[in-house]
Design an enzyme around this catalytic site. Structure first.
Site, mmCIF file in Angstrom:
data_model
loop_
_atom_site.group_PDB
_atom_site.id
_atom_site.type_symbol
_atom_site.label_atom_id
_atom_site.label_comp_id
_atom_site.label_asym_id
_atom_site.label_seq_id
_atom_site.Cartn_x
_atom_site.Cartn_y
_atom_site.Cartn_z
ATOM 1 N N LYS A 198 57.549 18.708 15.877
ATOM 2 C CA LYS A 198 57.794 19.648 16.971
ATOM 3 C C LYS A 198 57.831 21.057 16.392
ATOM 4 O O LYS A 198 58.646 21.362 15.524
ATOM 5 C CB LYS A 198 59.102 19.322 17.670
ATOM 6 C CG LYS A 198 59.417 20.297 18.788
ATOM 7 C CD LYS A 198 60.590 19.837 19.614
ATOM 8 C CE LYS A 198 60.923 20.860 20.683
ATOM 9 N NZ LYS A 198 62.085 20.464 21.467
ATOM 10 N N ARG A 219 64.271 29.138 17.420
ATOM 11 C CA ARG A 219 64.657 27.844 16.850
ATOM 12 C C ARG A 219 63.982 27.602 15.497
ATOM 13 O O ARG A 219 63.718 26.471 15.110
ATOM 14 C CB ARG A 219 64.252 26.719 17.803
ATOM 15 C CG ARG A 219 64.761 26.859 19.227
ATOM 16 C CD ARG A 219 64.643 25.520 19.947
ATOM 17 N NE ARG A 219 64.731 25.613 21.395
ATOM 18 C CZ ARG A 219 65.860 25.824 22.072
ATOM 19 N NH1 ARG A 219 66.998 26.005 21.451
ATOM 20 N NH2 ARG A 219 65.836 25.861 23.393
ATOM 21 N N GLU A 235 57.508 14.674 8.293
ATOM 22 C CA GLU A 235 58.446 14.438 9.396
ATOM 23 C C GLU A 235 58.170 13.089 10.066
ATOM 24 O O GLU A 235 59.086 12.344 10.395
ATOM 25 C CB GLU A 235 58.339 15.570 10.433
ATOM 26 C CG GLU A 235 58.936 16.901 10.000
ATOM 27 C CD GLU A 235 60.458 16.914 10.095
ATOM 28 O OE1 GLU A 235 61.059 15.891 10.458
ATOM 29 O OE2 GLU A 235 61.041 17.976 9.789
ATOM 30 N N LYS A 250 54.222 17.946 19.426
ATOM 31 C CA LYS A 250 54.508 18.891 20.497
ATOM 32 C C LYS A 250 54.491 20.311 19.948
ATOM 33 O O LYS A 250 55.105 20.534 18.915
ATOM 34 C CB LYS A 250 55.885 18.552 21.055
ATOM 35 C CG LYS A 250 56.395 19.495 22.087
ATOM 36 C CD LYS A 250 57.726 19.002 22.551
ATOM 37 C CE LYS A 250 58.264 20.002 23.557
ATOM 38 N NZ LYS A 250 59.574 19.620 24.000
ATOM 39 N N SER A 276 55.123 23.292 28.822
ATOM 40 C CA SER A 276 55.206 24.231 29.947
ATOM 41 C C SER A 276 54.192 25.368 29.845
ATOM 42 O O SER A 276 53.554 25.728 30.836
ATOM 43 C CB SER A 276 56.623 24.803 30.036
ATOM 44 O OG SER A 276 56.999 25.427 28.816
ATOM 45 N N TYR A 315 53.037 17.723 33.085
ATOM 46 C CA TYR A 315 53.597 18.027 34.405
ATOM 47 C C TYR A 315 52.616 17.676 35.515
ATOM 48 O O TYR A 315 52.977 17.688 36.682
ATOM 49 C CB TYR A 315 54.017 19.507 34.458
ATOM 50 C CG TYR A 315 55.088 19.807 33.420
ATOM 51 C CD1 TYR A 315 56.416 19.473 33.661
ATOM 52 C CD2 TYR A 315 54.766 20.363 32.180
ATOM 53 C CE1 TYR A 315 57.400 19.702 32.706
ATOM 54 C CE2 TYR A 315 55.744 20.600 31.214
ATOM 55 C CZ TYR A 315 57.055 20.264 31.491
ATOM 56 O OH TYR A 315 58.019 20.483 30.537
HETATM 57 C C1 PBG Z 1 64.337 20.739 23.865
HETATM 58 C C2 PBG Z 1 62.996 20.710 24.522
HETATM 59 C C3 PBG Z 1 62.149 21.789 24.763
HETATM 60 C C4 PBG Z 1 61.032 21.283 25.415
HETATM 61 C C5 PBG Z 1 61.243 19.922 25.577
HETATM 62 N N1 PBG Z 1 62.442 19.577 24.988
HETATM 63 C C6 PBG Z 1 62.332 23.230 24.518
HETATM 64 C C7 PBG Z 1 62.444 23.767 23.163
HETATM 65 O O1 PBG Z 1 62.391 23.064 22.163
HETATM 66 O O2 PBG Z 1 62.629 24.993 23.071
HETATM 67 C C8 PBG Z 1 59.853 22.082 25.862
HETATM 68 C C9 PBG Z 1 59.008 21.452 26.910
HETATM 69 C C10 PBG Z 1 58.060 22.386 27.543
HETATM 70 O O3 PBG Z 1 57.910 23.544 27.125
HETATM 71 O O4 PBG Z 1 57.406 21.940 28.504
HETATM 72 N N2 PBG Z 1 65.288 20.063 24.636
#
Ligand code: PBG
Length: 325
Positions: A198, A219, A235, A250, A276, A315
Site C-alpha cells: 500500500k 502517512r 511486504e 493499492k 477514490s 466503486y
Molecule cells: C485506510 C484506507 C484508505 C483507503 C482505504 N483504506 C486511506 C488511506 O490510506 O489514506 C483509501 C481508499 C480510496 O482512496 O478509495 N483506512
C-alpha cells in the site's frame, strides 16, 4: 516471398475479438467498497466522488442487497463515526456498538453467506488525529501499541460477522498479530485480506472526504514510497509468511507493475484496489465530455485484471456487474 503476417485478422469482428480475448472481467471478481456513517438521516453525497455516498444504515442495507443481486464478489465496509466520537485511540473501531461493527451485524443478518463481507481494519476513520495508528509522545505512529488496537478491532469485526478482515494500516507484524488473536478466540474461519503493498498516494484525496478524515500531514512513515518496487515484494512475502489469505496492491492504476510482480510471486489470490482518486479522475473527465465514461471504466478494470489481479475493489462494482450480466 513469405506471406505478410496479418494479426489484424483476429480483430475483424466483435465475435472474433470476443473469441480471442485473453482477459476476462466478471461480476464475481468485483468488490464494492461502501461507507456507512453514524448520525445521518439521509445518504450524504461525497462531492469529490459523484455517485458515491456515505450511507445511512438503511441505505447501506438496500445498496448492499442490490450489489449482491448484481452478482458482485463481495462488499468492503468502512465506518464513518460522528466527529465527536473520535478520540486518540480510535475507540469506536472496536466498540461492539461502533458504526462499523453495527453495520457488519446488520449485513450479516441480511445477507448471510450469499456474499463475502469484508471490513476495513484500520483506525484512521476513528482517530481524532486521522492517523492509522496510535501516536507516541512525539506524535509518531507507535507500531506495536497500534497492533494491540488492531487485534481488538479484528475480534470485534469477527464477532460482528466479517468474513475477511482488511488490515490497511501498514503496521509491521499486523497480519501475524491478527491471525494469532483470531485463532486464539476460535475465529479460525475468519480470513485476512492483507493490504500488503500500500503506497502513500496522492490519489487517496477523495477518500479523505469520504470518511471525514481529520488527518493533518501524511502517512509516509508507514505507507510505501512510490519510488519502490522491491520493497513491495518484501511486504508481500512477510504477509504471506504471517498467514495472509489474500494480498492486495493499492492503488491500482499507477501501480500495475506491482500488481504484475505480486501476481507472479503470490500463491494466494491477489486483489487490487481502484481507489477514490482513480474513480474521481475518470468521473471528472467524463463529466467534461473529455472521455467516454463507460468505455474508460471497462478499460481500466480490464487493465487491472490483465496486470494479474484476480479481485478488484472498485466503486463501480455494482454498475459494472449489472453491465456485464
Ligand atoms: C485506510 C484506507 C484508505 C483507503 C482505504 N483504506 C486511506 C488511506 O490510506 O489514506 C483509501 C481508499 C480510496 O482512496 O478509495 N483506512
Amino acid at each position: 516471398m513469405a506471406p505478410m503476417i496479418r494479426p489484424r485478422r483476429l480483430r475483424t469482428t466483435p465475435a472474433m475479438r470476443r473469441l480471442v480475448a485473453e482477459t476476462t472481467l466478471a461480476p464475481r471478481q468485483l468488490v464494492l467498497p461502501m461507507f456507512v456513517a453514524d448520525g445521518i438521516d439521509e445518504p450524504k453525497p461525497i462531492s469529490s466522488m459523484p455517485g458515491v455516498v456515505q450511507h445511512t444504515m438503511d441505505s447501506l442495507r438496500t445498496a448492499a442487497a442490490e450489489a449482491v443481486e448484481a452478482g458482485v464478489g463481495g462488499l468492503m465496509l468502512f465506518g464513518v463515526p460522528r466527529a465527536e466520537d473520535k478520540d486518540a485511540t480510535g475507540s469506536g473501531a472496536d466498540a461492539d456498538d461502533g458504526i462499523l461493527n453495527r453495520a457488519l451485524r446488520a449485513l450479516t443478518d441480511d445477507l448471510g453467506d450469499s456474499t463475502v463481507l469484508m471490513a476495513d481494519t484500520c483506525l484512521d476513520e476513528f482517530t481524532d488525529h486521522g492517523h492509522c495508528g496510535v501516536l507516541d509522545g512525539r506524535g509518531r505512529v507507535d507500531n506495536d501499541v497500534t497492533l494491540d488496537r488492531y487485534v481488538s478491532m479484528s475480534l470485534a469485526q469477527a464477532r460482528a460477522g466479517a468474513q475477511l478482515l482488511g488490515p490497511s494500516g501498514m503496521m509491521d507484524g499486523q497480519v501475524a498479530a491478527i491471525r494469532e488473536a483470531l485463532d486464539a478466540e476460535g475465529f479460525t474461519d475468519t480470513g485476512i485480506l492483507a493490504y500488503s503493498a500500500k503506497y502513500a498516494s496522492a490519489f487517496y484525496g477523495p477518500f479523505r472526504e469520504a470518511v471525514g478524515s481529520s488527518l493533518q500531514g501524511d502517512r509516509r512513515t508507514y505507507q510505501q514510497d512510490a519510488a519502490n518496487r522491491i520493497e513491495s515484494l518484501r511486504e508481500v512475502r512477510l504477509d504471506l509468511e504471517e498467514g495472509a489469505d489474500m494480498v492486495m496492491v493499492k492503488p491500482a492504476m499507477s501501480y500495475l507493475d506491482i500488481v504484475r510482480d505480486v501476481a507472479e510471486m503470490s500463491d494466494v489470490p491477489v486483489a487490487a484496489y481502484q481507489i477514490s482518486g482513480e474513480y474521481a479522475m475518470i468521473t471528472a473527465a467524463a463529466e467534461r465530455g473529455w472521455i467516454d465514461r463507460d468505455a474508460a471504466i471497462l478499460e481500466s478494470l480490464t487493465s487491472i485484471r490483465r496486470a494479474g489481479a484476480s479481485v478488484i475493489l472498485t466503486y463501480w462494482a455494482t454498475e459494472v456487474a449489472n453491465r456485464l450480466s
